[in-house]
Enzyme design. Structure first.
Site, PDB file in Angstrom:
ATOM      1  N   LYS A  39       0.703  -1.437  -0.198  1.00 16.89           N
ATOM      2  CA  LYS A  39      -0.525   0.070  -0.056  1.00 16.89           C
ATOM      3  C   LYS A  39       1.177   1.193  -0.013  1.00 16.89           C
ATOM      4  O   LYS A  39       0.757   2.263  -0.964  1.00 16.89           O
ATOM      5  CB  LYS A  39      -0.882   0.361   1.461  1.00 16.89           C
ATOM      6  N   ARG A  86      -9.686   2.060   8.507  1.00 16.64           N
ATOM      7  CA  ARG A  86      -9.780   0.407   8.673  1.00 16.64           C
ATOM      8  C   ARG A  86     -11.139   0.322   9.954  1.00 16.64           C
ATOM      9  O   ARG A  86     -10.877  -1.382  10.661  1.00 16.64           O
ATOM     10  CB  ARG A  86      -7.859   0.220  10.303  1.00 16.64           C
ATOM     11  N   ARG A 105      11.060  -7.250   6.646  1.00 11.77           N
ATOM     12  CA  ARG A 105      11.452  -6.366   6.179  1.00 11.77           C
ATOM     13  C   ARG A 105      11.885  -5.903   7.500  1.00 11.77           C
ATOM     14  O   ARG A 105      12.170  -5.398   8.491  1.00 11.77           O
ATOM     15  CB  ARG A 105       9.802  -4.841   5.926  1.00 11.77           C
ATOM     16  N   ARG A 133      10.535  -3.758  12.541  1.00 10.14           N
ATOM     17  CA  ARG A 133       9.853  -3.455  13.882  1.00 10.14           C
ATOM     18  C   ARG A 133       9.038  -4.483  14.803  1.00 10.14           C
ATOM     19  O   ARG A 133       9.296  -5.654  14.163  1.00 10.14           O
ATOM     20  CB  ARG A 133       8.074  -2.514  12.786  1.00 10.14           C
ATOM     21  N   ARG A 172      -1.676  -9.455  12.915  1.00 10.80           N
ATOM     22  CA  ARG A 172      -2.063  -8.105  12.349  1.00 10.80           C
ATOM     23  C   ARG A 172      -3.029  -8.296  11.147  1.00 10.80           C
ATOM     24  O   ARG A 172      -4.557  -7.562  10.277  1.00 10.80           O
ATOM     25  CB  ARG A 172      -1.189  -7.203  12.044  1.00 10.80           C
TER      26      ARG A 172
END
Ligand code: AMP
Length: 213
Positions: A13, A88, A127, A160, A171
């Site tokens: 995104k 969201r 990531r 993260r 998530r």
């Protein structure tokens, strides 16, 4: 152009939002980055948001709606914007409707990024993020030039807390629970345009121009 990006965490995104921003010269409003900034600065709402974020839960609507309302009041959104990571929840979508109504404007596109869970988990667990300028890397597909350091600002890259595999799975579940209602809502309005999350980076600019017109 007034765009909402929808898509699971790690689907690309943000990458798409920044390319669109570059093509059309409109700002990207990324609630995740704004919240992480508040956590770093230890503001009152940052401290409250942190617990939710670390475990992969959504931050309460009042906090996120407040941040977005304030941001949408800035003059640079008058030519258009890309909302990345907001709304969201149904409550957030209602708040967005109110914000837009007050400005007498409407969304032009809801860009829905489609990608399988398997690829998402692979992507997010590899990531690495720059905590200073928010640039993101992938340790095998898009590594920094100097290991562990941001190419742009030199800061030490981090993983993260919510990119650890167990949190990523959680998530994804949270995303699915909340997003189908949003997709239905925007589909009824004829706003949804799909984009395949597997399109390689070098083809994205042309692809996005094609689908946005
Ligand atoms: P992201 O970088 O978009 O995956 O967001 C990271 C985390 O920030 C999410 O897991 C949530 O805890 C929080 N967050 C970001 N945007 C929102 C939002 N619109 N509503 C609630 N929580 C959010």
């Amino acid at each position: 152009m007034r765009i909402v990006m929808l898509g699971p965490p790690g689907s690309g995104k943000g990458t798409r939002a920044h390319i669109i921003s570059d093509i059309y010269g409109i700002p990207v409003i990324t609630t995740g980055d704004m919240l992480r900034g508040a956590v770093r600065e230890k503001t009152e709402y940052g401290l409250e948001a942190q617990t939710y974020m670390n475990r992969g839960d959504l931050v309460p609507d009042e906090i996120v709606n407040g941040i977005v309302k304030e941001r949408m009041g800035k003059p640079d959104v008058s030519n258009g914007f890309i909302l990345d990571g907001y709304p969201r929840s149904v409550n957030q979508a209602d708040t967005l409707d109110e914000i837009l109504k007050e400005k007498d404007i409407e969304l032009t596109h809801v860009l829905s990024v489609v990608l399988s869970d398997k690829i998402i988990i692979e992507r997010l667990s590899k990531r690495r993020s720059c905590p200073v300028c928010n640039r993101i890397y992938h340790i095998t597909l898009n590594p920094p030039e100097k290991e562990g350091r941001c190419d742009k600002c030199g800061a030490r890259l981090i993983q993260r807390k919510d990119d650890k595999e167990n949190v990523v799975r959680y998530r994804l579940m949270v995303y699915k629970e909340n997003t189908h209602q949003l997709l239905e809502r925007y589909e009824k309005l004829g706003l949804v345009v799909e984009t395949d999350g597997e399109i390689p980076l070098d083809g994205l600019r042309v692809h996005l121009k094609d689908i946005l017109g």
